[in-house]
Each structure stands twice: as structure tokens, then as C-alpha cells.
Design a protein around this motif. Structure first.
Motif, PDB file in Angstrom:
ATOM      1  N   ILE A  26       0.840  -1.207   0.000  1.00 44.00           N
ATOM      2  CA  ILE A  26       0.000   0.000   0.000  1.00 44.00           C
ATOM      3  C   ILE A  26       0.869   1.249   0.000  1.00 44.00           C
ATOM      4  N   ILE A  27       1.884   1.277   0.888  1.00 44.70           N
ATOM      5  CA  ILE A  27       2.726   2.472   0.996  1.00 44.70           C
ATOM      6  C   ILE A  27       3.456   2.742  -0.318  1.00 44.70           C
ATOM      7  N   TYR A  28       4.005   1.696  -0.916  1.00 44.36           N
ATOM      8  CA  TYR A  28       4.804   1.902  -2.133  1.00 44.36           C
ATOM      9  C   TYR A  28       3.993   1.707  -3.412  1.00 44.36           C
ATOM     10  N   ARG A  29       2.696   1.588  -3.266  1.00 38.68           N
ATOM     11  CA  ARG A  29       1.793   1.424  -4.425  1.00 38.68           C
ATOM     12  C   ARG A  29       2.260   0.326  -5.367  1.00 38.68           C
ATOM     13  N   LEU A  30       2.496  -0.837  -4.802  1.00 41.52           N
ATOM     14  CA  LEU A  30       2.938  -1.966  -5.626  1.00 41.52           C
ATOM     15  C   LEU A  30       1.751  -2.645  -6.300  1.00 41.52           C
ATOM     16  N   GLY A  31       0.557  -2.371  -5.802  1.00 46.08           N
ATOM     17  CA  GLY A  31      -0.641  -2.975  -6.390  1.00 46.08           C
ATOM     18  C   GLY A  31      -0.682  -4.483  -6.211  1.00 46.08           C
ATOM     19  N   MET A  32      -0.058  -4.979  -5.126  1.00 46.34           N
ATOM     20  CA  MET A  32      -0.012  -6.431  -4.953  1.00 46.34           C
ATOM     21  C   MET A  32      -0.980  -6.938  -3.894  1.00 46.34           C
ATOM     22  N   GLU A  33      -1.822  -6.051  -3.367  1.00 45.34           N
ATOM     23  CA  GLU A  33      -2.721  -6.457  -2.282  1.00 45.34           C
ATOM     24  C   GLU A  33      -3.602  -7.621  -2.701  1.00 45.34           C
ATOM     25  N   ARG A  34      -4.145  -7.504  -3.893  1.00 45.28           N
ATOM     26  CA  ARG A  34      -5.062  -8.538  -4.375  1.00 45.28           C
ATOM     27  C   ARG A  34      -4.354  -9.892  -4.510  1.00 45.28           C
ATOM     28  N   ASP A  35      -3.154  -9.854  -5.124  1.00 46.77           N
ATOM     29  CA  ASP A  35      -2.381 -11.094  -5.282  1.00 46.77           C
ATOM     30  C   ASP A  35      -2.022 -11.692  -3.924  1.00 46.77           C
ATOM     31  N   LEU A  36      -1.696 -10.825  -2.971  1.00 43.43           N
ATOM     32  CA  LEU A  36      -1.350 -11.318  -1.640  1.00 43.43           C
ATOM     33  C   LEU A  36      -2.545 -12.019  -1.006  1.00 43.43           C
ATOM     34  N   LEU A  37      -3.715 -11.412  -1.161  1.00 39.01           N
ATOM     35  CA  LEU A  37      -4.929 -11.995  -0.585  1.00 39.01           C
ATOM     36  C   LEU A  37      -5.235 -13.338  -1.242  1.00 39.01           C
ATOM     37  N   VAL A  38      -5.274 -13.317  -2.578  1.00 36.56           N
ATOM     38  CA  VAL A  38      -5.591 -14.550  -3.311  1.00 36.56           C
ATOM     39  C   VAL A  38      -4.549 -15.618  -3.006  1.00 36.56           C
TER      40      VAL A  38
END
Lengths: 257, 227
Positions: A26-38
């Protein structure tokens, strides 16, 4: 030595690691939140499921069930490679499936029947976990070598066509690209032999030690694993690169890509 | 229609014949069914706007580009019946942008000799030096090929093929990126090779009007002979 039972409640505390990665995302705007969740959900679900499946297969010990599980692993490995290496011009599913199947079968069988000398050779407690490591590493090696092969065929197109236009066959035109691609697939498993024990303590060995196996025994198994993985990545990349390369050229020695 | 050209009273059979050759890019037609013949020592010029398919035409003749392999005949045999290595040894192709492989000028000039189709062929250094001199290239054979100027690369690439003595040379814009002095050198080298019997097809957007040969224009999907 008794193994301490973790339990699902304690295990859920390990979600704190995922949380850490999510905050970074979130802080670095990597856009990986969704992948992390899945990824987290899939890890829990797939491993929980496979735990029950393994228990079942080990209890029944029927060859047909083992065969089914083997085909299942094979299919997903080929599927994953197909997803990673998106290639519109040349179909890669067939060759990756063939190379996965040959590597998985040949290396695993040699290991269980000749080296470990399991009786029968397909006994699931040995065949499935050893085969799983072989399939997983072969899968990574195959996709690495394919990515390298296809990107260098595109990037070095003019060199390839130079050799073709001078009268070279497709084998001659692709010689250096072929060895580069095979190397790219093999390097990780070869490098792993260099640092094992110094930097990395492999999962299987650690697992056996945690489970109370004599470290000397665990080490012998780990050495076997390191060596068999080198064989698996070499065989897998060798087969797939040769099968795919042929398909990148027409019968008139024209580059298809 | 097949052209028969009289040379010294003998009817020469064509080396390259196009029989109903059609070109496409994707679904777009670039050239409609075309017949053409090229005999030993003949030179053809093809001009036309960029993107009209001139390069594709050359690449089809040496079979680098796929298409119906029966529409191009070399020495009376369709391309599909040739061993492709032999075909490309007979019909050389010089792309517009010269490609140098890693290594020295010598490595590049001898590049083809590592291929099976040239086994037994040798190019001693003396031949290479002679070739370089004939193109006014004052280069050391050991010089790094990647550091040559564009004009030098173009001539090294041309020499790489001339040394192999193909029967036909297909040149894609051989002088487009060269200054006039270098362009002259390339033209003279092609003229000398032509005088020794090499047939040539030269694609160019420049008219090259003082360079003898048959002239065609690729326009509106047709190859029109210029008066």
C-alpha cells in the motif's frame, strides 16, 4: 523428540507476515494487495486440501489413485507454464506437457527404484513428495528456458535470419540461442548446489529435522534431492527447448515468430 | 509470360522465375499475381513507395518469408523442391540494415563457412583483403566489426555475400543509408559482379538511373515495366 503441534489458531498468527507485505504494497503502491490476498487463501486452501488427499492416497495405496494424483500434478505444471509463457504464434502446451511428463516420470522412477529402492517403486509416501519436488523445479526451469528462448528469437531475429539467408539450417541459425535457453533453465539448480548448507537450509531437510529424523539421514536425502533436481532441470529444459525450437521454424527454414 | 533473353546467340534459360507470385501482408494484398524472369548477368531494379512490399518480394524469392513456395522457380525448380540451404546459397539476400555478428571483420566475412552448405569452401586472408580493397575498405581483418561505421558495415555485409559467389543477389536498398562516395563504391562492386554473370534484383527508392538494368515499379499491386 516430539514435534510441537502448531494448530490452526496459532497458524493464523502467521498472517502477520502477509500483513507486513500488504502494508508495504500500500505504501509503495505496488498494487499487490489482491495477489497477496488470493495467494494467501490459495495457500491455505490448496495445502489443506492436499493434506487430506495425501492422507487418503497413503492409506489406500492403490496404483490407480497414485496415477491420478501424478496426472493431476502434471496437468497443473504444464498449465502454469502455459500461463507464464504467453506465446501467440507457437503452441507450447503440447511440448511442455511432454517434457514435464518425461522428466517427472523418468527422474522420479530412477530415484525411487534405484537410489532409495522403495518397494514397490510407486509407494506414494516416496513417489509423490519426491515427484512433487521434481515437477516443481522442472516447471520453473522449463518456463525460464522458454521465456529466454522466445525472447531471444524475437530480439535477435536479424542475426537468426542472417544465418538462414546465408544458407544455414534452422539448427545452425538457432545454435547459440538454444544453448543460452537451456543454460537459463539449468542455472538456478546448479547455483543452488553452490550455496546449499552455507546460506540456505532446504525445506525438506529442515522439515525432516523438525520431524525428529536423524540429521545425518536428512542430509543424505537432501543431497539426493539437490542432485536429482539438477538432472530434472537439465532433462526438462533440453526436451522442451528442442521441441519448441522446431516449431519456431517452418519446413522451409523460415522463422515463424 | 516467360522472358527468353538472347545472349551471344544462345537462348539463356532464366535462373529465377516468378510464376503467378502474389504477396500479402496479413489479409492485405500487396502484389497481385505476377510473372517475371531473371537470367544470368541480368539486373532488375524495382522501385516503389515504402511499405508497398518491395522487401517482402525479395524475401519471398529467397524463401525467408513464407508463402506459396511453388510461385518462385529457381533453375526451373520450384522452391518447395529445393534443399533450402542450397537455394539460399544460390540466391543471396542482402537486407537493408547490415547485420554484423560479434567478432572481427574476418569472423564476419567468413561467417558462412561454418555452415554445412559451404563445407570445403575456404576463404584465405588474401582473398578477404583483396575483397576489402576492391570496396575501398581500409580495414584490418582483426578489427571489431561492431565498431565499424554504417557505411563500412554495409560494404562488409555486401562483401560477405560477394565472396560466396552466389548466382543471384537480392539487394534491399543497398545504398539508401550511404553517402554518395560509399554508394558509388557499392554500385561499382555490384556492376563488377554483374559483369561476371551474377544476376541481381535491386530494390531501391532512388532511381539509380545511370546504373544499367531493367526497371520496374511496384505500384497499385502491380509490377509495371518502366520504359
Amino acid at each position: 523428540m516430539n514435534v510441537i503441534d502448531i494448530g490452526w489458531w496459532q497458524l493464523s498468527l502467521s498472517l502477520v507476515f502477509i500483513l507486513l507485505a500488504a502494508v508495504a504494497s500500500i505504501i509503495y503502491r505496488l498494487g499487490m494487495e489482491r495477489d497477496l490476498l488470493v495467494g494467501t487463501v490459495r495457500t491455505f486452501a490448496q495445502l489443506a486440501l492436499v493434506g487430506y488427499v495425501l492422507q487418503f492416497v497413503f492409506d489406500i495405496e492403490h496404483p490407480a489413485l497414485i496415477l491420478l494424483l501424478y496426472l493431476w500434478m502434471l496437468f497443473w505444471a504444464a498449465h502454469a507454464i502455459h500461463g507464464r509463457v504467453a506465446e501467440p504464434e507457437v503452441s507450447i502446451f503440447g511440448p511442455t506437457f511432454v517434457s514435464m511428463a518425461v522428466t517427472f516420470t523418468l527422474i522420479t522412477t530412477v530415484v525411487t527404484s534405484l537410489v532409495v529402492q522403495v518397494d514397490p517403486w510407486y509407494r506414494p509416501q516416496y513417489f509423490i513428495p519426491l515427484g512433487g519436488m521434481i515437477a516443481g523445479n522442472a516447471m520453473n526451469a522449463i518456463s525460464l528456458s522458454l521465456e529466454r528462448l522466445l525472447s531471444s528469437l524475437r530480439g535477435r531475429r536479424s542475426e537468426v535470419e542472417l544465418i538462414l539467408s546465408l544458407g544455414g539450417t534452422w539448427q545452425e541459425a538457432a545454435r547459440t540461442l538454444r544453448s543460452d535457453a537451456i543454460k537459463a533453465g539449468m542455472i538456478p539448480s546448479v547455483n543452488a548446489m553452490m550455496t546449499v548448507g552455507l546460506v540456505s537450509l532446504p525445506g525438506m531437510m529442515s522439515g525432516q529435522i523438525l520431524a525428529g529424523v536423524d540429521p545425518a539421514q536428512a542430509i543424505q536425502y537432501q543431497i539426493l534431492v539437490m542432485l536429482m533436481l539438477v538432472g530434472a532441470t537439465a532433462l526438462g529444459t533440453l526436451i522442451v527447448v528442442n521441441l519448441i525450437l522446431r516449431r519456431c521454424f517452418t519446413r522451409y527454414d523460415q522463422l515463424r515468430l | 509470360m516467360v522472358h527468353r533473353v538472347r545472349r551471344g546467340g544462345v537462348t539463356a534459360a532464366p535462373i529465377v522465375e516468378l510464376k503467378g507470385l502474389a504477396l500479402k501482408r496479413g489479409d492485405v494484398s500487396l502484389l497481385e499475381s505476377t510473372d517475371l524472369a531473371l537470367c544470368a548477368g541480368e539486373r532488375l531494379f524495382i522501385t516503389g513507395p515504402s511499405g508497398c512490399g518491395k522487401s517482402t518480394l525479395l524475401r519471398r524469392i529467397c524463401a525467408l518469408e513464407s508463402g506459396s513456395e511453388n510461385q518462385v522457380m529457381v533453375y526451373g525448380r520450384p522452391v518447395s523442391q529445393w534443399v533450402i540451404s542450397d537455394l539460399r546459397r544460390t540466391v543471396a539476400y542482402l537486407p537493408q540494415i547490415p547485420v554484423m555478428v560479434e567478432g572481427s571483420v574476418r569472423d564476419n566475412l567468413r561467417l558462412a563457412l561454418s555452415l554445412r552448405v559451404y563445407s570445403g569452401v575456404e576463404l584465405p586472408d588474401d582473398n578477404l583483403r583483396e575483397g576489402l580493397a576492391s570496396l575501398d575498405l581500409d580495414l584490418d581483418l582483426g578489427a571489431d566489426a561492431s565498431r565499424l561505421s554504417p557505411g563500412q558495415k554495409a560494404r562488409v555485409a555486401l562483401l560477405q555475400r560477394l565472396l560466396l559467389k552466389p548466382d543471384v543477389m537480392l539487394c534491399d536498398e543497398p545504398i539508401a543509408s550511404l553517402d554518395s562516395a560509399n554508394a558509388d563504391r557499392v554500385i561499382r562492386a555490384l556492376q563488377r559482379a554483374g559483369a561476371e554473370g551474377m544476376a541481381q534484383i535491386i530494390v531501391s527508392h532512388q532511381p539509380l538511373s545511370d546504373f544499367p538494368g531493367r526497371r520496374y515499379q511496384l505500384i497499385a499491386k502491380r509490377l509495371e515495366a518502366n520504359a
